[in-house]
Enzyme design. Sequence first.
Site, PDB file in Angstrom:
ATOM      1  N   ARG A 142       0.842  -1.206   0.000  1.00 22.19           N
ATOM      2  CA  ARG A 142       0.000   0.000   0.000  1.00 22.19           C
ATOM      3  C   ARG A 142       0.875   1.252   0.000  1.00 22.19           C
ATOM      4  O   ARG A 142       0.571   2.246  -0.659  1.00 22.19           O
ATOM      5  CB  ARG A 142      -0.939  -0.029   1.201  1.00 22.19           C
ATOM      6  CG  ARG A 142      -1.995   1.068   1.156  1.00 22.19           C
ATOM      7  CD  ARG A 142      -3.074   0.873   2.178  1.00 22.19           C
ATOM      8  NE  ARG A 142      -2.560   0.942   3.548  1.00 22.19           N
ATOM      9  CZ  ARG A 142      -3.288   0.708   4.633  1.00 22.19           C
ATOM     10  NH1 ARG A 142      -4.574   0.399   4.500  1.00 22.19           N
ATOM     11  NH2 ARG A 142      -2.767   0.786   5.831  1.00 22.19           N
TER      12      ARG A 142
ATOM     13  N   LYS B  97      -2.831   6.302   1.708  1.00 27.89           N
ATOM     14  CA  LYS B  97      -2.723   6.799   3.083  1.00 27.89           C
ATOM     15  C   LYS B  97      -1.877   8.076   3.109  1.00 27.89           C
ATOM     16  O   LYS B  97      -0.841   8.152   3.787  1.00 27.89           O
ATOM     17  CB  LYS B  97      -2.155   5.691   3.979  1.00 27.89           C
ATOM     18  CG  LYS B  97      -3.088   5.465   5.166  1.00 27.89           C
ATOM     19  CD  LYS B  97      -2.846   4.206   5.888  1.00 27.89           C
ATOM     20  CE  LYS B  97      -3.259   4.267   7.334  1.00 27.89           C
ATOM     21  NZ  LYS B  97      -4.585   4.806   7.616  1.00 27.89           N
TER      22      LYS B  97
ATOM     23  N   GLU C 131     -16.518   6.513   4.755  1.00 25.90           N
ATOM     24  CA  GLU C 131     -15.690   6.058   5.878  1.00 25.90           C
ATOM     25  C   GLU C 131     -15.963   6.911   7.099  1.00 25.90           C
ATOM     26  O   GLU C 131     -16.445   8.035   6.974  1.00 25.90           O
ATOM     27  CB  GLU C 131     -14.208   6.255   5.546  1.00 25.90           C
ATOM     28  CG  GLU C 131     -13.660   5.305   4.536  1.00 25.90           C
ATOM     29  CD  GLU C 131     -12.148   5.497   4.375  1.00 25.90           C
ATOM     30  OE1 GLU C 131     -11.671   5.287   3.266  1.00 25.90           O
ATOM     31  OE2 GLU C 131     -11.468   5.882   5.338  1.00 25.90           O
TER      32      GLU C 131
END
Length: 359
Positions: free
Chosen positions: A102, A203, A239
């Site tokens: 990721r 992220k 989210e």
Amino acid sequence: MSPPSMLGNRKDGSEIAVAENYADINWDELGFSLVPTDYMYVMKCAKGDKFSQGSIVPFGNIEISPSAGILNYGQGLFEGLKAHRTEDGHVLLFRPDENAQRMKRGADRLCMPSPSPGQFVNAVKQIVIANKRWVPPPGKGSLYIRPLLIGTGALLGVAPAPEYTFLIYCSPVGSYQKGALNLKVEDKLYRAISGCGGTGGIKSVTNYAPVYTAMADAKANGFSDVLFLDSATGKHIEEASACNVFVLKDNAISTPAIDGTILPGITRKSIIDIAIDLGYQVMERSVSVEEMLGADEMFCTGTAVVVNSVASVTYKETRVDYKTGPATLSSKLRKTLVGIQTGCLEDKKSWTVRVDSTI
Ligand code: COI
């Protein structure tokens, strides 16, 4: 107390003695706040180069130019993963290769070089070994590991920084949230732009501060957290501030699909697999606000939150309460996941990685 083991990776090549006993803190009082540990890991690389050699250094402040890319233009990513101590004294990481992949995807999106997955996992192992006395005793929490990839080189114009730092620090942690959540649906501010092309799916450090206003407002009104909606229509759930969300209706579980806005959570991915193994139908798709309000159960997942039930959701003037407690699916999923992470349940999918004293 076991004898210290050795870790030979200081900058000057000398070995670091790693005490295997426990740090002297009250393990019953861990929350989710920074408890500084002994060491951090640092590796630097110039733009256009590859990361090569990192080292373990004492945990502490870093020196950075006021015109560093991360400070001025937010060129940075973070990761989060945990190490658990097992009943028989081993330390297990959970799917660190997924964090490595990721970070690589995020680095490509933000024009940064990234450590290879091998370098990433090796550095994570080193940080755990160096800070082993900070891994909480079984049942008391975990060591939260925070890898950062940031543009530390100085520049003035908008451009990728000339130098990058991959840094890992860690902190022993307990629960991120206390009890089931009361979520407030935010219908004016958005967490990330909808669809592909944005940065909601990586992220990026810049994805987090934009949620603070909504979070502060929700907390001031007695809610635990905020639930964000898609910015294109305002009709679908996305989210909470730091976790993915799931709803259950009958035997079917639904969670927003990874469409570029939703963070591809490693806990999210693992919970999907565990739920399928338990015989549930799992759908990754758009979930409307109406559908959420009609669900039997709702829960959040994330490295920090693990799996946590949602007790209520408030959307405009409507409040809906959901089932909570030990008989929920969320509780069953959490037990299974934590059982695997802590070595109490068989790890049939080879998700855990044991950290030996020397690597
Ligand atoms: C994690 O679960 O690792 C997260 O990224 C949440 C963090 C922002 C506390």
